[in-house]
Design an enzyme around this catalytic site. Structure first.
Site, PDB file in Angstrom:
ATOM      1  N   TYR A 127      19.204  66.043  25.018  1.00 11.39           N
ATOM      2  CA  TYR A 127      20.307  66.112  24.088  1.00 11.39           C
ATOM      3  C   TYR A 127      20.390  67.601  23.776  1.00 11.39           C
ATOM      4  CZ  TYR A 127      23.329  64.550  20.428  1.00 11.39           C
ATOM      5  OH  TYR A 127      24.471  64.464  19.598  1.00 11.39           O
ATOM      6  N   LYS A 153      31.277  39.640  36.317  1.00 14.04           N
ATOM      7  CA  LYS A 153      31.512  40.396  37.396  1.00 14.04           C
ATOM      8  C   LYS A 153      30.584  41.768  37.320  1.00 14.04           C
ATOM      9  CE  LYS A 153      34.100  41.084  40.951  1.00 14.04           C
ATOM     10  NZ  LYS A 153      35.579  41.204  40.824  1.00 14.04           N
ATOM     11  N   ASP A 181      40.692  40.675  43.242  1.00 13.55           N
ATOM     12  CA  ASP A 181      41.422  39.306  43.278  1.00 13.55           C
ATOM     13  C   ASP A 181      42.340  39.392  44.522  1.00 13.55           C
ATOM     14  OD1 ASP A 181      40.561  38.330  40.784  1.00 13.55           O
ATOM     15  OD2 ASP A 181      41.661  39.668  39.890  1.00 13.55           O
ATOM     16  N   GLY A 195      50.934  35.019  45.232  1.00 16.89           N
ATOM     17  CA  GLY A 195      50.419  35.709  44.008  1.00 16.89           C
ATOM     18  C   GLY A 195      49.572  36.855  44.694  1.00 16.89           C
ATOM     19  N   ALA A 196      48.831  37.223  43.722  1.00 15.06           N
ATOM     20  CA  ALA A 196      47.873  38.550  44.298  1.00 15.06           C
ATOM     21  C   ALA A 196      47.011  38.311  45.425  1.00 15.06           C
ATOM     22  CB  ALA A 196      47.088  38.680  43.239  1.00 15.06           C
ATOM     23  N   ASN A 239      40.878  26.514  43.146  1.00 15.87           N
ATOM     24  CA  ASN A 239      39.613  26.585  42.177  1.00 15.87           C
ATOM     25  C   ASN A 239      39.935  25.787  40.898  1.00 15.87           C
ATOM     26  OD1 ASN A 239      36.754  26.823  43.331  1.00 15.87           O
ATOM     27  ND2 ASN A 239      37.256  29.002  43.649  1.00 15.87           N
ATOM     28  N   ASN A 278      33.810  33.683  48.887  1.00 13.75           N
ATOM     29  CA  ASN A 278      33.483  34.272  47.547  1.00 13.75           C
ATOM     30  C   ASN A 278      33.641  35.696  47.523  1.00 13.75           C
ATOM     31  OD1 ASN A 278      32.096  35.106  45.215  1.00 13.75           O
ATOM     32  ND2 ASN A 278      30.661  33.333  45.385  1.00 13.75           N
TER      33      ASN A 278
END
Length: 386
Positions: free
Chosen positions: A45, A100, A168, A202-203, A294, A324
């Protein structure tokens, strides 16, 4: 919402609530050294740290050498597309983002900070991430709804000098491609010549289609809740219109029965119980089904096998061949951080999928994807991200 109503195994949900309450969060900060002497306090510091700040001010590219940004990822979400729960908001997304970050640390020894944003538009999210980006070595976008997730990622990739990766989309696509490479070997088919049906635009579905196309699969039919996405469809969003350049629908219009007639591969990122045995019987012999909805897949395994499916994958850990994302993202980020990669490209994704597939030396119907707990997993994928 009653958590036990969201999945078939209510016990797991109740146990999870108890475990989270006991821990009061899954993450904490640890120190690499302790400022437990006057000398150390002066080094870490004031006054010593001023010298480090001056050095970085003069040479900004040295930040990674003198701070933890070399190993730090931001896990960013607005809570608009969380798991199978949908738009539950940033506060409710925090436990998932913590999870995550937990996987980053456990599997790849990467420090990750969950950041949930009370921001809703693409502009707001892009501006927020750009503002915090100097604190991090990479950005993992998570659980942001389509179609804004596409715009957010592309803008951030263009405007930041650190890796930006929407897991994703791309983590799913990498693991799906790896599984399909080995599944095609099991059924003795050329993946690039297979007819593939992807349900869900979608994604995840969009990213799967894009990566399969880059790999060389050209006979792809995409469907959404309205049926086949083809030139005859009206009212398509810009994102779905873009899929027309990557797909070859069997017919301009039609439903799942039309799409599956003569198909080799079904990939579902859609909703439970969408697929039935009669649909599967329309497919070519030795068919491959990736039922990834899922917590309940598009079809239960016993029904799929009874209808003649040769290889089945799901998103669940209690069935063989779990697709996964954690098989891919820790190694991808480990390689990007270690090798100074500024942008994760299609070539990186193809390399990661190939490395993941190659880890299964003798593919079989019940083993087309390696275990998440194989000790060489992260190192193997990281080695090709350079």
């Amino acid at each position: 919402m009653d958590p036990s109503a969201a999945a078939p195994n209510g016990d797991v949900y109740q146990q999870s609530i108890k475990a989270h309450l006991k821990l009061r969060g899954k993450l904490s900060l640890s120190l690499k050294d302790d400022p437990d002497t006057k000398e150390k306090l002066s080094l870490f510091y004031t006054p010593g740290v001023a010298a480090v700040s001056r050095l970085i001010a003069e040479q900004p590219d040295k930040l990674n050498d003198y701070s933890w940004t070399n190993n730090l990822v931001a896990v960013v979400s607005d809570g608009s597309a969380v798991l199978g729960l949908g738009d539950i908001g940033p506060k409710a997304a925090m436990p998932v983002m913590e999870g995550k970050a937990m996987l980053f640390k456990h599997f790849a020894d990467i420090d990750a900070v969950p950041i949930v944003l009370n921001a809703h538009s693409a502009d707001q999210i892009v501006n927020a991430v750009k503002a915090i980006a100097p604190s991090f070595g990479a950005i993992n976008l998570e659980d942001i709804a389509a179609p804004k997730c596409f715009e957010i990622e592309e803008r951030l990739k263009d405007q930041l000098d650190i890796p930006v990766f929407h897991d994703d989309q791309h983590g799913t696509a990498v693991v799906v491609l790896a599984g399909l490479i080995n599944a095609a070997k099991v059924v003795n088919k050329d993946l690039k010549r297979c007819r593939v049906v992807v349900v869900g635009a979608g994604a995840a579905g969009t990213a799967i289609i894009k990566l399969l196309n880059v790999y060389g699969v050209k006979q792809i039919t995409a469907l959404d809740s309205q049926g086949i996405i083809g030139p005859g469809r009206r009212g398509l969003s810009p994102e779905k219109r873009a899929l027309l350049d990557l797909t070859r629908p069997v017919d301009h219009l039609g439903g799942l029965d039309r799409a599956l007639d003569g198909a080799d591969i079904f990939i579902g990122v859609s909703r439970p119980n969408l697929l039935n045995t009669e649909y599967i019987k329309l497919m070519n012999p030795r068919s491959i089904v990736f039922a990834l909805a899922n917590p309940q897949p598009e079809i239960e395994p016993d029904l799929a096998f009874r209808a003649g499916v040769a290889v089945l994958a799901t998103g669940r850990s209690d069935y063989p061949n779990q697709v996964n994302n954690a098989l891919a993202f820790p190694g991808i980020f480990r390689g990007a951080l270690d090798n100074g990669v500024k942008r994760i490209t299609d070539d990186h994704k193809l390399a990661a999928a190939g490395a993941l597939a190659a880890m299964v030396k003798r593919p079989a119907a019940g083993r087309i994807i390696p275990s998440l707990f194989e000790t060489s997993l992260v190192k193997t994928i990281a080695a090709v991200i350079k």
